[in-house]
Design an enzyme around this catalytic site. Structure first.
Site, PDB file in Angstrom:
ATOM      1  N   ASP A  13      -1.429   2.860   0.419  1.00 23.41           N
ATOM      2  CA  ASP A  13      -1.321   3.927  -0.718  1.00 23.41           C
ATOM      3  C   ASP A  13      -0.605   3.282  -1.830  1.00 23.41           C
ATOM      4  O   ASP A  13       0.124   4.091  -2.455  1.00 23.41           O
ATOM      5  CB  ASP A  13      -0.422   5.143  -0.004  1.00 23.41           C
ATOM      6  CG  ASP A  13      -1.248   5.657   1.140  1.00 23.41           C
ATOM      7  OD1 ASP A  13      -2.471   5.480   1.336  1.00 23.41           O
ATOM      8  OD2 ASP A  13      -0.366   6.253   1.846  1.00 23.41           O
ATOM      9  N   GLY A  40      -7.550   5.983   2.261  1.00 26.25           N
ATOM     10  CA  GLY A  40      -7.761   7.043   1.575  1.00 26.25           C
ATOM     11  C   GLY A  40      -7.562   6.712   0.053  1.00 26.25           C
ATOM     12  O   GLY A  40      -6.462   6.451  -0.185  1.00 26.25           O
ATOM     13  N   HIS A  41      -8.569   6.363  -0.544  1.00 24.73           N
ATOM     14  CA  HIS A  41      -8.334   5.596  -1.794  1.00 24.73           C
ATOM     15  C   HIS A  41      -8.807   6.745  -2.959  1.00 24.73           C
ATOM     16  O   HIS A  41      -9.671   7.043  -3.077  1.00 24.73           O
ATOM     17  CB  HIS A  41      -9.237   4.298  -2.025  1.00 24.73           C
ATOM     18  CG  HIS A  41      -8.597   3.393  -1.119  1.00 24.73           C
ATOM     19  ND1 HIS A  41      -9.556   2.075  -1.004  1.00 24.73           N
ATOM     20  CD2 HIS A  41      -7.797   3.334  -0.155  1.00 24.73           C
ATOM     21  CE1 HIS A  41      -8.737   1.192  -0.177  1.00 24.73           C
ATOM     22  NE2 HIS A  41      -7.740   2.219   0.544  1.00 24.73           N
ATOM     23  N   GLN A 223      -5.269  -0.301   3.630  1.00 21.07           N
ATOM     24  CA  GLN A 223      -3.962  -0.234   4.238  1.00 21.07           C
ATOM     25  C   GLN A 223      -2.978  -1.175   3.520  1.00 21.07           C
ATOM     26  O   GLN A 223      -3.217  -1.436   2.183  1.00 21.07           O
ATOM     27  CB  GLN A 223      -3.877  -0.578   5.767  1.00 21.07           C
ATOM     28  CG  GLN A 223      -4.692   0.503   6.628  1.00 21.07           C
ATOM     29  CD  GLN A 223      -6.121   0.376   6.624  1.00 21.07           C
ATOM     30  OE1 GLN A 223      -6.809  -0.460   7.002  1.00 21.07           O
ATOM     31  NE2 GLN A 223      -6.633   1.797   6.630  1.00 21.07           N
TER      32      GLN A 223
HETATM   33  P1  GDP Z   1      -4.557   3.789  -2.160  1.00 22.69           P
HETATM   34  O1  GDP Z   1      -4.728   3.847  -0.697  1.00 22.69           O
HETATM   35  O2  GDP Z   1      -3.837   2.473  -2.427  1.00 22.69           O
HETATM   36  O3  GDP Z   1      -5.885   3.712  -3.010  1.00 22.69           O
HETATM   37  O4  GDP Z   1      -3.643   4.816  -2.724  1.00 22.69           O
HETATM   38  P2  GDP Z   1      -3.662   6.277  -2.684  1.00 22.69           P
HETATM   39  O5  GDP Z   1      -4.884   6.857  -3.354  1.00 22.69           O
HETATM   40  O6  GDP Z   1      -3.813   6.768  -1.154  1.00 22.69           O
HETATM   41  O7  GDP Z   1      -2.180   6.843  -3.240  1.00 22.69           O
HETATM   42  C1  GDP Z   1      -2.021   6.447  -4.565  1.00 22.69           C
HETATM   43  C2  GDP Z   1      -1.687   8.137  -5.252  1.00 22.69           C
HETATM   44  O8  GDP Z   1      -0.926   7.686  -6.285  1.00 22.69           O
HETATM   45  C3  GDP Z   1      -2.975   8.667  -5.520  1.00 22.69           C
HETATM   46  O9  GDP Z   1      -2.643   9.917  -5.503  1.00 22.69           O
HETATM   47  C4  GDP Z   1      -3.102   8.131  -6.881  1.00 22.69           C
HETATM   48  O10 GDP Z   1      -3.895   9.133  -7.768  1.00 22.69           O
HETATM   49  C5  GDP Z   1      -1.718   8.250  -7.429  1.00 22.69           C
HETATM   50  N1  GDP Z   1      -1.427   7.021  -8.480  1.00 22.69           N
HETATM   51  C6  GDP Z   1      -2.106   5.844  -8.650  1.00 22.69           C
HETATM   52  N2  GDP Z   1      -1.246   5.068  -9.586  1.00 22.69           N
HETATM   53  C7  GDP Z   1      -0.443   5.852 -10.093  1.00 22.69           C
HETATM   54  C8  GDP Z   1       0.541   5.905 -11.044  1.00 22.69           C
HETATM   55  O11 GDP Z   1       0.661   4.506 -11.923  1.00 22.69           O
HETATM   56  N3  GDP Z   1       1.261   6.864 -11.358  1.00 22.69           N
HETATM   57  C9  GDP Z   1       1.256   7.969 -10.589  1.00 22.69           C
HETATM   58  N4  GDP Z   1       2.092   8.906 -11.073  1.00 22.69           N
HETATM   59  N5  GDP Z   1       0.408   7.993  -9.764  1.00 22.69           N
HETATM   60  C10 GDP Z   1      -0.639   7.095  -9.481  1.00 22.69           C
HETATM   61  P1  IMO Z   2      -5.008   3.088   2.726  1.00 15.48           P
HETATM   62  O1  IMO Z   2      -6.060   2.432   2.479  1.00 15.48           O
HETATM   63  C1  IMO Z   2      -1.279   4.584   4.678  1.00 15.48           C
HETATM   64  C2  IMO Z   2      -1.029   3.932   9.039  1.00 15.48           C
HETATM   65  C3  IMO Z   2      -1.004   5.405   9.490  1.00 15.48           C
HETATM   66  C4  IMO Z   2      -0.080   4.762  10.920  1.00 15.48           C
HETATM   67  C5  IMO Z   2      -0.473   3.469  11.271  1.00 15.48           C
HETATM   68  C6  IMO Z   2      -1.973   3.569  12.195  1.00 15.48           C
HETATM   69  O2  IMO Z   2      -5.134   4.541   1.996  1.00 15.48           O
HETATM   70  O3  IMO Z   2      -3.742   2.650   1.969  1.00 15.48           O
HETATM   71  P2  IMO Z   2      -4.373   4.125  12.154  1.00 15.48           P
HETATM   72  O4  IMO Z   2      -5.034   5.282  11.549  1.00 15.48           O
HETATM   73  O5  IMO Z   2      -5.016   3.014  11.324  1.00 15.48           O
HETATM   74  O6  IMO Z   2      -4.297   4.040  13.673  1.00 15.48           O
HETATM   75  O7  IMO Z   2      -2.867   4.164  11.801  1.00 15.48           O
HETATM   76  O8  IMO Z   2      -1.121   3.111   9.944  1.00 15.48           O
HETATM   77  N1  IMO Z   2      -1.959   3.865   7.823  1.00 15.48           N
HETATM   78  C7  IMO Z   2      -2.012   4.111   6.763  1.00 15.48           C
HETATM   79  N2  IMO Z   2      -0.986   4.348   5.907  1.00 15.48           N
HETATM   80  N3  IMO Z   2      -2.340   4.258   3.866  1.00 15.48           N
HETATM   81  C8  IMO Z   2      -3.403   3.789   4.579  1.00 15.48           C
HETATM   82  O9  IMO Z   2      -4.734   3.388   4.004  1.00 15.48           O
HETATM   83  C9  IMO Z   2      -3.514   3.820   6.069  1.00 15.48           C
HETATM   84  N4  IMO Z   2      -4.299   3.552   7.265  1.00 15.48           N
HETATM   85  C10 IMO Z   2      -3.305   3.607   8.068  1.00 15.48           C
HETATM   86  O10 IMO Z   2      -0.248   6.309   8.974  1.00 15.48           O
HETATM   87  O11 IMO Z   2       1.331   4.768  10.697  1.00 15.48           O
HETATM   88 MG    MG Z   3      -4.283   5.691   0.643  1.00 20.46          MG
END
Ligand code: GDP
Ligand code: IMO
Ligand code: MG
Length: 428
Positions: A13, A40-41, A223
């Site tokens: 994340d 979840g991107h 991840q």
């Molecule tokens: P990913 O899994 O690495 O793609 O990241 P996620 O989408 O799960 O989580 C990142 C969260 O932070 C999302 O809700 C994005 O919209 C948000 N986000 C990304 N970059 C920034 C930033 O620079 N500032 C803020 N406030 N939010 C951001």
């Molecule tokens: P992105 O790509 C954050 C975490 C889960 C759990 C552990 C194992 O959005 O960054 P799993 O479902 O793989 O058996 O879970 O890894 N986890 C993540 N945490 N971002 C993710 O993906 C994750 N994918 C798995 O919360 O602790």
């Molecule tokens: Mg994510």
């Protein structure tokens, strides 16, 4: 032409989706190399927000090809849902969304086993997203799995039934859980047609040929490095190799093909699920980071654990990945703090170190912090590094010095446009 890699340096994340979406315009192909719908991107542009789980984050850039690589595990139900989301958004993915034949399938019974195994672990649970990731990779390494290419074999149904039966027998070792197999199976079978309608390719041949033709590839990680099956905080990890080495395995590309490795870290740190997190804050500051950063899981909606940035952790991830440039995301979340902290070393059982021990989850860990002055102002309108407040510049310089890698991008908000670019050749 070479392959550049974007991956997360923490526990996921970090903002991979946003950065891949932004950079995709410089490439011909974006390829996911591991993980599955546990990811979840999030992408935000033109006032809209999209969350991708299996589909690579280059899909909204109309000219380029998106490949779901061999190393990914695919749940047809989630993929169908994502494709419907693309349809609704008017995205033309025909001929642009390719699926590798060797990618493994997540069966409903894999999800059932994931849920049963987690529920049996009680307080020791990993905090899995319950998407069936662990059991699917177990079947892959156990040589029992079903792959995308198998969908077209005449004995597919027979093999599906045999694997499901094995799973049902295995489930008997766990206490019973609530899982409507018949309904899930019906949805799953109905989703197969959607996958079959996509372009199915020999991923490794497709990508290597593309490189020969001079195409530029961006490999998108899922991840984060600390969730890597080998080098993460085992057993509180996912079941794939999330680090740069996973690109070679997951896409069938040789190591010499890899060029830039772009490592992403938040300006602080989060983790969702169980496991060690030395800089986690259980106080009001942790709560402020969660609220200000909207730190709730993109896949599960769970609140993320929050804390200060951890430099020993990042140094470890940089070493494992061979990071050549850093992207700092969510720096705007720090706008509200008059004092910022960064862990420079960890005190483990009374001894100061910058090296994570094997059994960190069983040791007494106290972070040793450096303290810095915050900037207490919005960064929203700023488009260049020079415009940033002195304290924010000092924070970036501090990170570069400590981590010995140049910072090429600073993200100041969730939108595609909220990004400050730096000329890496001019840094360090
Ligand atoms: P990913 O899994 O690495 O793609 O990241 P996620 O989408 O799960 O989580 C990142 C969260 O932070 C999302 O809700 C994005 O919209 C948000 N986000 C990304 N970059 C920034 C930033 O620079 N500032 C803020 N406030 N939010 C951001
Ligand atoms: P992105 O790509 C954050 C975490 C889960 C759990 C552990 C194992 O959005 O960054 P799993 O479902 O793989 O058996 O879970 O890894 N986890 C993540 N945490 N971002 C993710 O993906 C994750 N994918 C798995 O919360 O602790
Ligand atoms: Mg994510």
């Amino acid at each position: 032409m070479a392959v550049d890699v974007i991956l997360g340096l923490q526990w996921g994340d970090e903002g991979k989706g946003k950065i891949v979406d932004y950079l995709a315009n410089n490439y011909d192909i974006v390829a996911r190399f591991q993980g599955g719908p546990n990811a979840g991107h999030t992408l935000k542009f033109d006032g809209k927000k999209y969350i991708l789980h299996t589909v690579p984050s280059g899909i909204f850039r109309e000219h380029l090809i998106n490949v779901i690589g061999n190393g990914v595990v695919i749940d047809p139900i989630t993929l169908k849902r994502e494709i419907e989301q693309l349809d609704a958004a008017g995205v033309n993915y025909k001929g642009r969304l390719l699926v590798a034949k060797k990618a493994h399938l997540i069966l409903p019974s894999h999800r059932m086993l994931d849920a049963a195994s987690e529920s049996a672990k009680g307080k020791d649970k990993i905090g899995s997203t319950l998407k069936g990731i662990g059991p699917t990779y177990m079947d892959k390494t156990g040589r029992n799995g079903l792959r995308i290419g198998d969908l077209f074999e005449p004995n597919f149904e027979e093999r599906y039934e045999a694997l499901k039966d094995k799973h049902l027998k295995l489930a008997a070792i766990y206490p019973e859980i609530d899982f409507d197999m018949a309904a899930e199976e019906e949805k799953w079978m109905a989703s197969l047609e959607t996958i079959k309608s996509l372009e199915i390719v020999e991923g490794e041949w497709y990508l290597n040929n593309a490189l020969k033709e001079g195409k530029r590839i961006l490999a998108e990680g899922a991840q984060g490095s600390m969730l890597d099956i080998d080098y993460g905080t085992y057993p509180f990890v996912t079941s794939s190799n999330t680090i740069t080495a996973g690109v070679c395995i997951g896409l069938g590309l040789a190591p010499q093909k890899i060029n830039e490795v772009i490592g992403i870290t938040k300006a602080y740190c989060t983790r969702v699920g169980s496991g060690p997190f030395p800089t986690e804050l259980h106080d009001q500051t942790g709560e402020q980071l969660r609220v200000e950063g909207a730190e709730f899981g993109s896949t599960t909606g769970r609140p993320r654990r929050c804390g200060w940035i951890d430099l020993p952790q990042l140094k470890y991830a940089i070493m494992l990945n061979g990071v050549t440039q850093l992207v700092i995301t969510k720096i705007d979340v720090l706008n509200i703090f008059d004092t910022l902290k960064a862990a420079v070393r960890l005190n483990i059982d009374g001894k100061s170190t910058d090296q994570w021990p094997f059994d960190i989850d069983r040791r007494e860990v106290v972070p040793e912090y450096d303290t810095m002055e915050g900037w207490m102002t919005s960064l929203e309108t700023m488009t260049s590094f020079d415009e940033m407040p002195e304290q924010a510049k000092a924070f970036i310089h501090y990170l570069e010095k400590q981590l010995d890698v140049p910072v090429s991008m600073i993200s100041t908000g969730p939108d595609r446009k909220s990004l400050i670019l730096r000329d890496v050749s001019a840094v360090v």
